[in-house]
Design a protein around this motif. Sequence first.
Motif, PDB file in Angstrom:
ATOM      1  N   GLY A 168      17.759  -0.062  -0.358  1.00 14.90           N
ATOM      2  CA  GLY A 168      16.921   1.051   0.076  1.00 14.90           C
ATOM      3  C   GLY A 168      16.027   1.612  -1.007  1.00 14.90           C
ATOM      4  N   ARG A 169      15.679   0.789  -1.980  1.00 14.28           N
ATOM      5  CA  ARG A 169      14.846   1.255  -3.086  1.00 14.28           C
ATOM      6  C   ARG A 169      13.373   0.888  -2.928  1.00 14.28           C
TER       7      ARG A 169
ATOM      8  N   VAL B  78       3.317   2.463  -3.331  1.00 14.79           N
ATOM      9  CA  VAL B  78       3.011   3.843  -2.948  1.00 14.79           C
ATOM     10  C   VAL B  78       4.296   4.597  -2.638  1.00 14.79           C
ATOM     11  N   PRO B  79       4.272   5.929  -2.774  1.00 12.48           N
ATOM     12  CA  PRO B  79       5.452   6.734  -2.443  1.00 12.48           C
ATOM     13  C   PRO B  79       5.603   6.917  -0.940  1.00 12.48           C
TER      14      PRO B  79
ATOM     15  N   GLU C 257       1.088   7.987   5.680  1.00 12.27           N
ATOM     16  CA  GLU C 257       0.863   8.972   6.739  1.00 12.27           C
ATOM     17  C   GLU C 257      -0.240   9.957   6.338  1.00 12.27           C
ATOM     18  N   GLU C 258      -0.272  10.335   5.068  1.00 11.77           N
ATOM     19  CA  GLU C 258      -1.312  11.246   4.593  1.00 11.77           C
ATOM     20  C   GLU C 258      -2.693  10.603   4.686  1.00 11.77           C
TER      21      GLU C 258
ATOM     22  N   VAL D 169       7.864   2.841  -2.158  1.00  6.82           N
ATOM     23  CA  VAL D 169       8.918   3.151  -3.124  1.00  6.82           C
ATOM     24  C   VAL D 169       9.801   4.270  -2.570  1.00  6.82           C
ATOM     25  N   THR D 170      11.077   3.942  -2.348  1.00 11.42           N
ATOM     26  CA  THR D 170      12.018   4.906  -1.769  1.00 11.42           C
ATOM     27  C   THR D 170      13.266   5.079  -2.641  1.00 11.42           C
ATOM     28  N   GLY D 171      13.195   4.604  -3.878  1.00  9.20           N
ATOM     29  CA  GLY D 171      14.313   4.734  -4.804  1.00  9.20           C
ATOM     30  C   GLY D 171      13.909   4.253  -6.180  1.00  9.20           C
TER      31      GLY D 171
END
Length: 275
Positions: free
Chosen positions: A262-263, A192-193, A198-199, A171-173
């Motif tokens: 880009g969402r 996921v955000p 990466e975390e 999720v990027t937007g």
Amino acid sequence: MLARRVEDWIGHGHYDANYGNFQTDLYEQVRREAYGEDIGQNSWLTTDEQDRFIAWLDLSPGKALLDVACGAGGPALRIAGKSGCSVVGIDVHEEAISTACSLAAQRGLSRLAAFRVADAAQQLPFPDGGFDAVTCIDAINHLPDRPTVIREWTRLLRPGGRLLFTDPITVTGPMTNAEIALRSSAGFYLFVPCKYDEEIIAQCGLRLVVSENVTRNMAEIAERRCAARASRSSDLRTIEGDQAYEQQQEFLETAARTAREGRLSRFVYVAEKPR
């Protein structure tokens, strides 16, 4: 060849239907128009993208790859053919594994490639350190417990081995509830955000090597696949039924639009197990 009629789109019904009809002329035509080169994929993967992935994994004869959620096996077989490595593909769908075994025999790769039914959400039936590489293309989002899944993949890697996976629903937007419902209409999906993967990679003791936004592929494939299906709507409706056909078109339209804007994004990650 006329494919069998499909009644369900949701979950196993959708995927088993795709795999059950996988080698029919109609579905092959759709894949060729969507991907440019049909290697038997059922994701957002193209051959150009896969070639980049192969280079990151440094595969060669004598090395072993585990492909998680391999589907009908086409991409895994292409890797075996190009690199000479041995491949084990696993998938929860029996229709997919049946198709993969058939394709391996047709392509003369049964010596290098083996496929078996397995649930990637559970502990996998392989020894510690049994693989030089593990891949999971556009399917990690179907597995509910990501830390446990990546720890399991880490267990299976030899020291210095590499994990490569794509996450196509980061999720990027802003997303509406209707868009999320459409985008997750084929079973379980974990949204996921950004930076979450990466975390988790770091928590599992892996060293991040590559993190790259590859959303453009998803947007283009979704648009082309939707158009290819629309031009064959009459035949596909006969096979899938009107409701299932329309739901898949809505799914593809939503995937294309949210990716273009880009969402909802797709990322590829490569991580290495310490030596």
